[in-house]
Structure formats: structure tokens, C-alpha cells
Design an enzyme around this catalytic site. Sequence first.
Site, mmCIF file in Angstrom:
data_model
loop_
_atom_site.group_PDB
_atom_site.id
_atom_site.type_symbol
_atom_site.label_atom_id
_atom_site.label_comp_id
_atom_site.label_asym_id
_atom_site.label_seq_id
_atom_site.Cartn_x
_atom_site.Cartn_y
_atom_site.Cartn_z
ATOM 1 N N LYS A 27 -0.592 -10.778 6.493
ATOM 2 C CA LYS A 27 -0.398 -9.447 7.065
ATOM 3 C C LYS A 27 -1.761 -8.920 7.486
ATOM 4 C CE LYS A 27 0.982 -4.669 6.182
ATOM 5 N NZ LYS A 27 1.366 -3.631 5.184
ATOM 6 N N TYR A 84 -12.506 -5.389 -6.316
ATOM 7 C CA TYR A 84 -13.516 -4.575 -6.993
ATOM 8 C C TYR A 84 -14.925 -5.063 -6.662
ATOM 9 C CZ TYR A 84 -16.222 -2.099 -10.480
ATOM 10 O OH TYR A 84 -17.150 -1.318 -11.092
ATOM 11 N N TYR A 134 -3.125 -10.555 2.478
ATOM 12 C CA TYR A 134 -3.049 -9.166 2.946
ATOM 13 C C TYR A 134 -4.447 -8.687 3.302
ATOM 14 C CZ TYR A 134 -1.652 -4.188 2.805
ATOM 15 O OH TYR A 134 -1.415 -2.866 3.119
ATOM 16 N N THR A 139 0.833 -1.205 0.000
ATOM 17 C CA THR A 139 0.000 0.000 0.000
ATOM 18 C C THR A 139 0.868 1.255 0.000
ATOM 19 O OG1 THR A 139 -1.775 -1.148 1.163
ATOM 20 C CG2 THR A 139 -1.790 1.256 1.248
#
Length: 301
Positions: A171, A111, A141, A48
Site C-alpha cells: 500500500k 520508532y 505499508y 491508520t
Amino acid sequence: MTDSRLRGLLVPVATPFGADLEPDGDSLVAHCRWLLEHGADGLALFGTTSEANSLGVDERIRLLETVLEAGIDARRLMPGTGACALVDAAKLTGHAVAHGCGGVLMLPPFYYKAVGTPGLLDFFLALADRVGDARLRLYLYHIPQVAGVGIPRALVDALASRIPGTLAGLKDSSGDWEHTSRLLEDHPELDVFPGSETFLLDGLRHGGAGCITATGNVNPRGIRAVLDRRDEEDADALQASATAIRRAIEAYPMIPAVKALLARIHGTPGWQRVRPPLVALDEAAATPLWRDAAAAGLGVA
């Protein structure tokens, strides 16, 4: 990929851009080396904080090759290879596997918001099948507040059962310690990384693998100290110091703030650039950011 496990401090490396908004490979390599020299165990490129979703597939492939060609050890890399399109995710993941990276960090396809565990399970199983390489080490993630789609615990359970060995860890950037601790309890076979150093010491004390944190870009030594002295009397004080620096930085927009601090640390104003739609901090914000971070204990290493 190798059987060696990625643990400790992993940094989602910020991506530098030139005046034309093209990625600056030379500055990226220099920053990767600086991070490894100052305490990072590994590099989670294209996370990110790396503005990965503002980078194209070909750009990510080219930048990974640039880092590898510069001599950075592939076994210390956990590139982000998540994408909404299965073919893109498989291409990025297969490329990382072929180059011997220590693991890949994958967002869910984000999405379509209401697919639930069955659709996400189909995606990750299809990905593993397309890559078709026993060396694949997959780290999920979970950052639902940004992606809008999370990693349900039922998905972790299913993947741990269906592709054991391939699923290596997760994560957790939810910011919810209860969620993280439940993962640690339910899946001791997986390497679970909190997404912030604020949970580093608690995570380590409950079997966590370390942390993967944006502010590792600017405070690798402070976070490294918590890892190195986790069993010493000053561990909690070191954790409090790292947390204070994190809090000072996250009071500002995180990615522009990290890059503004890198401009100061590396002495390179161009580090402040972000790709649209993100907006760089102006001087009116960058000056108090540096003051606040320094007051919390951040120094120029």
C-alpha cells in the site's frame, strides 16, 4: 492464508469506541457489514484510519476474533499487524494467518528512524521466519509522512527476491504518483494499492490492484463505481466525483472527519469518538464538513 488475491476497494475500517473509550465490537461488525454491502471488496482492519496504533495487541486480536465470529469472511480481511516490537508484530501476524485472513498489512517498525534498508530487511525476514507459515501473504505499508519511516524501494526489491510468494504487495500512501507508478513498473508481480482513491483510475490503468483508502469508510459506492466502470466512457467523470469527495473530507483532520461523517451516516453520535491523543471534531467543524462533503456529492446510503 489462502491463495486468493485481495483486489479492488479495501477499507481501513474506522474503530468505534464507547463512552469509556473501549472498542465497540458490535458497532464495528455492523460497519464492516455495511461496507461490504455497499461496495467494499475487503476490509483492512487496524490501519491508520482504524487508530490501530492507539489499540493494544490484545485489543486487536480480540476485535479480529469478534469480526470473524460474526461471520465476516476471513479471506476478505487484510488486518494491520505492524508493530515496533518484532514479537508483537509476529504475534499479530501469526494470529491472522492462523485464522485464514487473506493477507496482512504491515507498517515498518517506526520508532528507530535511521536503520535504513538493512535493518528493515532483517525485521521482515525475521518476522516471516517466526510466523513460519507458507500461507502468509505480506503487504507492506508505505506512509512515511505519518510513520516517519518508509518502505525503501531497495527493501521491496530485496524482499521480492528473498521471500517471493510471501511478499504479496504494497500500500503506497505517500501521495506521490511518480513513486507509485515506479513500483507498478518495477514489480508487476506485486499487488500495489494507492492509499487514496484520487489515484485509483490511474493505478488501474497501470496495473494497480485497486486502492486502500480512508474515505472508503464513507463513500464506498462512489469508489466502487470507478472500479466497476473503469473501461466505460464515464470512468473519468466518476473518478473526478470520487476525488472531489475525498478533497472535501481531507480538508479536515482525516480520522476525526471520517468518524464525524460516520456518526451522520449511521445515525449514531458515538461514532465521533476517537482515542486520545486524537481529538474529535466539534459541531462547529462537523457541520461544515457534512455540508462540504454533501456539496461534493457524498450522500447517505
